[in-house]
Write a protein that holds these residues in place. Structure first.
Motif, PDB file in Angstrom:
ATOM      1  N   ARG A  18     -15.207   3.497  -9.161  1.00  0.00           N
ATOM      2  CA  ARG A  18     -14.355   4.410  -8.542  1.00  0.00           C
ATOM      3  C   ARG A  18     -14.554   4.175  -7.137  1.00  0.00           C
ATOM      4  N   LEU A  19     -13.432   3.732  -6.507  1.00  0.00           N
ATOM      5  CA  LEU A  19     -13.495   3.368  -5.290  1.00  0.00           C
ATOM      6  C   LEU A  19     -12.891   4.494  -4.423  1.00  0.00           C
ATOM      7  N   SER A  20     -13.294   4.718  -3.192  1.00  0.00           N
ATOM      8  CA  SER A  20     -13.154   5.976  -2.383  1.00  0.00           C
ATOM      9  C   SER A  20     -12.690   5.272  -0.931  1.00  0.00           C
ATOM     10  N   CYS A  21     -11.619   6.139  -0.310  1.00  0.00           N
ATOM     11  CA  CYS A  21     -11.445   5.530   1.070  1.00  0.00           C
ATOM     12  C   CYS A  21     -11.159   6.873   1.902  1.00  0.00           C
ATOM     13  N   VAL A  22     -11.891   6.922   3.011  1.00  0.00           N
ATOM     14  CA  VAL A  22     -11.947   8.410   3.851  1.00  0.00           C
ATOM     15  C   VAL A  22     -11.281   7.838   4.952  1.00  0.00           C
ATOM     16  N   ALA A  23     -10.268   8.661   5.400  1.00  0.00           N
ATOM     17  CA  ALA A  23      -9.463   8.357   6.609  1.00  0.00           C
ATOM     18  C   ALA A  23      -9.839   9.310   7.873  1.00  0.00           C
ATOM     19  N   SER A  24     -10.003   8.901   8.597  1.00  0.00           N
ATOM     20  CA  SER A  24     -10.167   9.549  10.087  1.00  0.00           C
ATOM     21  C   SER A  24      -8.862  10.126  10.778  1.00  0.00           C
ATOM     22  N   GLY A  25      -8.888  11.120  11.158  1.00  0.00           N
ATOM     23  CA  GLY A  25      -7.583  11.567  12.023  1.00  0.00           C
ATOM     24  C   GLY A  25      -6.710  12.447  11.032  1.00  0.00           C
ATOM     25  N   SER A  26      -5.817  13.189  11.618  1.00  0.00           N
ATOM     26  CA  SER A  26      -5.144  14.261  10.847  1.00  0.00           C
ATOM     27  C   SER A  26      -4.011  13.746  10.288  1.00  0.00           C
ATOM     28  N   ILE A  27      -3.441  12.348  10.617  1.00  0.00           N
ATOM     29  CA  ILE A  27      -2.193  11.790  10.069  1.00  0.00           C
ATOM     30  C   ILE A  27      -2.328  11.651   8.496  1.00  0.00           C
ATOM     31  N   PHE A  28      -3.506  11.713   8.086  1.00  0.00           N
ATOM     32  CA  PHE A  28      -3.573  11.351   6.652  1.00  0.00           C
ATOM     33  C   PHE A  28      -2.768  12.211   5.367  1.00  0.00           C
ATOM     34  N   ARG A  29      -2.636  13.339   5.694  1.00  0.00           N
ATOM     35  CA  ARG A  29      -1.929  14.054   5.039  1.00  0.00           C
ATOM     36  C   ARG A  29      -0.525  13.833   5.072  1.00  0.00           C
ATOM     37  N   PHE A  30       0.104  13.138   5.917  1.00  0.00           N
ATOM     38  CA  PHE A  30       1.262  13.059   5.932  1.00  0.00           C
ATOM     39  C   PHE A  30       1.966  11.281   5.754  1.00  0.00           C
ATOM     40  N   ASN A  31       1.091  10.588   4.989  1.00  0.00           N
ATOM     41  CA  ASN A  31       1.073   9.257   4.961  1.00  0.00           C
ATOM     42  C   ASN A  31       1.035   8.943   3.267  1.00  0.00           C
ATOM     43  N   THR A  32       1.904   8.056   2.790  1.00  0.00           N
ATOM     44  CA  THR A  32       1.643   7.148   1.749  1.00  0.00           C
ATOM     45  C   THR A  32       0.498   6.530   2.010  1.00  0.00           C
ATOM     46  N   MET A  33      -0.538   6.587   0.912  1.00  0.00           N
ATOM     47  CA  MET A  33      -1.663   5.702   0.727  1.00  0.00           C
ATOM     48  C   MET A  33      -1.716   4.850  -0.280  1.00  0.00           C
ATOM     49  N   GLY A  34      -2.531   3.778  -0.238  1.00  0.00           N
ATOM     50  CA  GLY A  34      -2.579   2.936  -1.330  1.00  0.00           C
ATOM     51  C   GLY A  34      -3.714   2.057  -1.518  1.00  0.00           C
ATOM     52  N   TRP A  35      -3.769   0.993  -2.428  1.00  0.00           N
ATOM     53  CA  TRP A  35      -4.731   0.026  -2.480  1.00  0.00           C
ATOM     54  C   TRP A  35      -4.089  -1.170  -2.573  1.00  0.00           C
ATOM     55  N   TYR A  36      -4.527  -2.340  -2.153  1.00  0.00           N
ATOM     56  CA  TYR A  36      -4.065  -3.693  -2.490  1.00  0.00           C
ATOM     57  C   TYR A  36      -5.585  -4.436  -2.743  1.00  0.00           C
ATOM     58  N   ARG A  37      -5.612  -5.536  -3.245  1.00  0.00           N
ATOM     59  CA  ARG A  37      -6.483  -6.473  -3.426  1.00  0.00           C
ATOM     60  C   ARG A  37      -5.997  -7.857  -3.128  1.00  0.00           C
ATOM     61  N   GLN A  38      -7.411  -8.682  -2.858  1.00  0.00           N
ATOM     62  CA  GLN A  38      -7.029 -10.097  -2.561  1.00  0.00           C
ATOM     63  C   GLN A  38      -8.201 -10.962  -3.303  1.00  0.00           C
ATOM     64  N   ALA A  39      -7.977 -11.843  -4.015  1.00  0.00           N
ATOM     65  CA  ALA A  39      -8.760 -12.615  -4.813  1.00  0.00           C
ATOM     66  C   ALA A  39      -8.939 -13.959  -4.173  1.00  0.00           C
ATOM     67  N   PRO A  40     -10.022 -14.712  -4.281  1.00  0.00           N
ATOM     68  CA  PRO A  40     -10.218 -16.023  -3.555  1.00  0.00           C
ATOM     69  C   PRO A  40      -9.025 -16.812  -3.783  1.00  0.00           C
ATOM     70  N   GLY A  41      -8.251 -17.305  -2.546  1.00  0.00           N
ATOM     71  CA  GLY A  41      -7.260 -18.348  -2.887  1.00  0.00           C
ATOM     72  C   GLY A  41      -6.116 -17.663  -3.176  1.00  0.00           C
ATOM     73  N   ASN A  42      -5.755 -16.278  -3.198  1.00  0.00           N
ATOM     74  CA  ASN A  42      -4.749 -15.683  -3.753  1.00  0.00           C
ATOM     75  C   ASN A  42      -4.130 -14.884  -2.457  1.00  0.00           C
ATOM     76  N   GLN A  43      -2.888 -14.510  -2.618  1.00  0.00           N
ATOM     77  CA  GLN A  43      -2.339 -13.600  -1.560  1.00  0.00           C
ATOM     78  C   GLN A  43      -2.998 -12.068  -1.621  1.00  0.00           C
ATOM     79  N   ARG A  44      -2.776 -11.306  -0.787  1.00  0.00           N
ATOM     80  CA  ARG A  44      -2.937  -9.865  -1.071  1.00  0.00           C
ATOM     81  C   ARG A  44      -2.043  -9.417  -1.882  1.00  0.00           C
ATOM     82  N   GLU A  45      -2.229  -8.563  -2.802  1.00  0.00           N
ATOM     83  CA  GLU A  45      -1.361  -8.147  -3.757  1.00  0.00           C
ATOM     84  C   GLU A  45      -1.458  -6.519  -3.708  1.00  0.00           C
ATOM     85  N   PHE A  46      -0.220  -6.010  -4.167  1.00  0.00           N
ATOM     86  CA  PHE A  46      -0.373  -4.432  -4.192  1.00  0.00           C
ATOM     87  C   PHE A  46      -1.016  -4.035  -5.826  1.00  0.00           C
TER      88      PHE A  46
END
Length: 112
Positions: A18-46
Protein backbone atom coordinates in the motif's frame (compact mmCIF):
# COMPACT_ATOMS: atom_id res chain seq x y z
CA UNK A 1 2.10 21.85 -2.87
CA UNK A 2 4.69 19.24 -1.91
CA UNK A 3 4.12 15.51 -2.15
CA UNK A 4 5.68 12.88 0.11
CA UNK A 5 5.28 9.26 -0.97
CA UNK A 6 5.89 6.20 1.17
CA UNK A 7 5.09 2.49 1.43
CA UNK A 8 7.34 0.93 -1.17
CA UNK A 9 9.43 -2.15 -0.53
CA UNK A 10 10.27 -5.68 -1.55
CA UNK A 11 7.43 -8.17 -1.92
CA UNK A 12 7.05 -11.63 -3.41
CA UNK A 13 4.91 -12.21 -6.51
CA UNK A 14 1.26 -12.33 -5.56
CA UNK A 15 1.83 -10.13 -2.55
CA UNK A 16 0.44 -6.72 -1.64
CA UNK A 17 1.71 -3.26 -0.84
CA UNK A 18 0.00 0.00 0.00
CA UNK A 19 1.52 3.26 -1.15
CA UNK A 20 0.58 6.55 0.45
CA UNK A 21 1.19 10.13 -0.62
CA UNK A 22 0.68 13.08 1.67
CA UNK A 23 0.27 16.51 0.12
CA UNK A 24 1.12 19.71 1.90
CA UNK A 25 -0.98 22.73 1.18
CA UNK A 26 -4.73 23.20 0.89
CA UNK A 27 -4.89 22.80 -2.88
CA UNK A 28 -4.99 18.99 -2.60
CA UNK A 29 -8.74 18.73 -2.33
CA UNK A 30 -9.19 20.59 -5.62
CA UNK A 31 -6.79 18.47 -7.66
CA UNK A 32 -6.93 15.24 -9.54
CA UNK A 33 -4.24 13.07 -7.98
CA UNK A 34 -2.54 9.99 -9.30
CA UNK A 35 0.34 7.59 -9.53
CA UNK A 36 2.85 6.95 -12.29
CA UNK A 37 5.70 4.48 -12.36
CA UNK A 38 9.02 4.12 -14.11
CA UNK A 39 10.94 0.90 -14.52
CA UNK A 40 14.65 0.92 -15.43
CA UNK A 41 15.12 1.70 -19.11
CA UNK A 42 11.44 2.56 -19.57
CA UNK A 43 9.50 5.77 -19.82
CA UNK A 44 7.36 6.90 -16.95
CA UNK A 45 3.86 5.45 -17.37
CA UNK A 46 0.44 6.19 -15.98
CA UNK A 47 -0.87 3.84 -13.29
CA UNK A 48 -4.01 5.35 -11.78
CA UNK A 49 -5.77 8.62 -11.04
CA UNK A 50 -8.59 9.87 -8.86
CA UNK A 51 -10.53 13.07 -9.42
CA UNK A 52 -12.07 15.33 -6.80
CA UNK A 53 -15.42 13.57 -7.31
CA UNK A 54 -13.66 10.21 -6.69
CA UNK A 55 -13.84 9.17 -10.35
CA UNK A 56 -10.98 6.73 -10.92
CA UNK A 57 -9.00 5.63 -13.94
CA UNK A 58 -6.50 2.79 -14.23
CA UNK A 59 -3.93 1.55 -16.66
CA UNK A 60 -5.06 -1.66 -18.29
CA UNK A 61 -2.08 -3.48 -16.83
CA UNK A 62 -3.23 -2.84 -13.23
CA UNK A 63 -7.02 -2.83 -13.63
CA UNK A 64 -8.60 -5.17 -11.10
CA UNK A 65 -5.44 -5.45 -9.00
CA UNK A 66 -4.75 -1.88 -7.88
CA UNK A 67 -7.13 0.48 -6.11
CA UNK A 68 -6.61 4.21 -5.75
CA UNK A 69 -8.33 6.21 -3.02
CA UNK A 70 -8.11 9.62 -1.45
CA UNK A 71 -8.78 11.19 1.94
CA UNK A 72 -9.29 14.91 1.50
CA UNK A 73 -9.34 15.53 5.26
CA UNK A 74 -5.83 14.09 5.50
CA UNK A 75 -4.65 15.34 2.09
CA UNK A 76 -3.64 11.77 1.29
CA UNK A 77 -3.92 9.59 -1.79
CA UNK A 78 -3.33 5.86 -1.48
CA UNK A 79 -2.61 3.06 -3.91
CA UNK A 80 -3.49 -0.45 -2.74
CA UNK A 81 -1.62 -2.94 -4.88
CA UNK A 82 -2.67 -6.59 -4.78
CA UNK A 83 -1.59 -9.53 -6.87
CA UNK A 84 1.76 -7.93 -7.56
CA UNK A 85 3.83 -9.22 -10.46
CA UNK A 86 7.52 -8.84 -11.29
CA UNK A 87 6.48 -6.47 -14.12
CA UNK A 88 5.14 -4.10 -11.45
CA UNK A 89 8.69 -3.45 -10.28
CA UNK A 90 9.38 0.27 -10.67
CA UNK A 91 9.76 3.55 -8.87
CA UNK A 92 6.27 4.83 -8.16
CA UNK A 93 5.59 8.56 -8.23
CA UNK A 94 2.69 10.43 -6.74
CA UNK A 95 1.46 13.33 -8.88
CA UNK A 96 -0.85 16.28 -8.61
CA UNK A 97 -2.20 16.85 -12.11
CA UNK A 98 -2.52 20.60 -11.61
CA UNK A 99 1.03 21.78 -12.22
CA UNK A 100 1.90 19.00 -12.52
CA UNK A 101 3.69 18.44 -9.24
CA UNK A 102 5.63 15.22 -8.63
CA UNK A 103 6.60 13.47 -5.43
CA UNK A 104 10.04 12.01 -4.87
CA UNK A 105 9.17 8.41 -5.77
CA UNK A 106 9.16 5.18 -3.81
CA UNK A 107 10.70 1.91 -4.98
CA UNK A 108 8.53 -1.17 -5.40
CA UNK A 109 10.32 -4.44 -6.11
CA UNK A 110 8.43 -7.65 -6.80
CA UNK A 111 10.72 -10.64 -6.68
CA UNK A 112 10.99 -14.09 -5.19
Amino acid sequence: VQLQASGGGLVQPGGSLRLSCVASGSIFRFNTMGWYRQAPGNQREFVASIAIDDTTKYAESVEGRFTISRDNAKSTVNLQMNGLKPDDTAVYYCVSFVGPIWGQGTQVTVSS
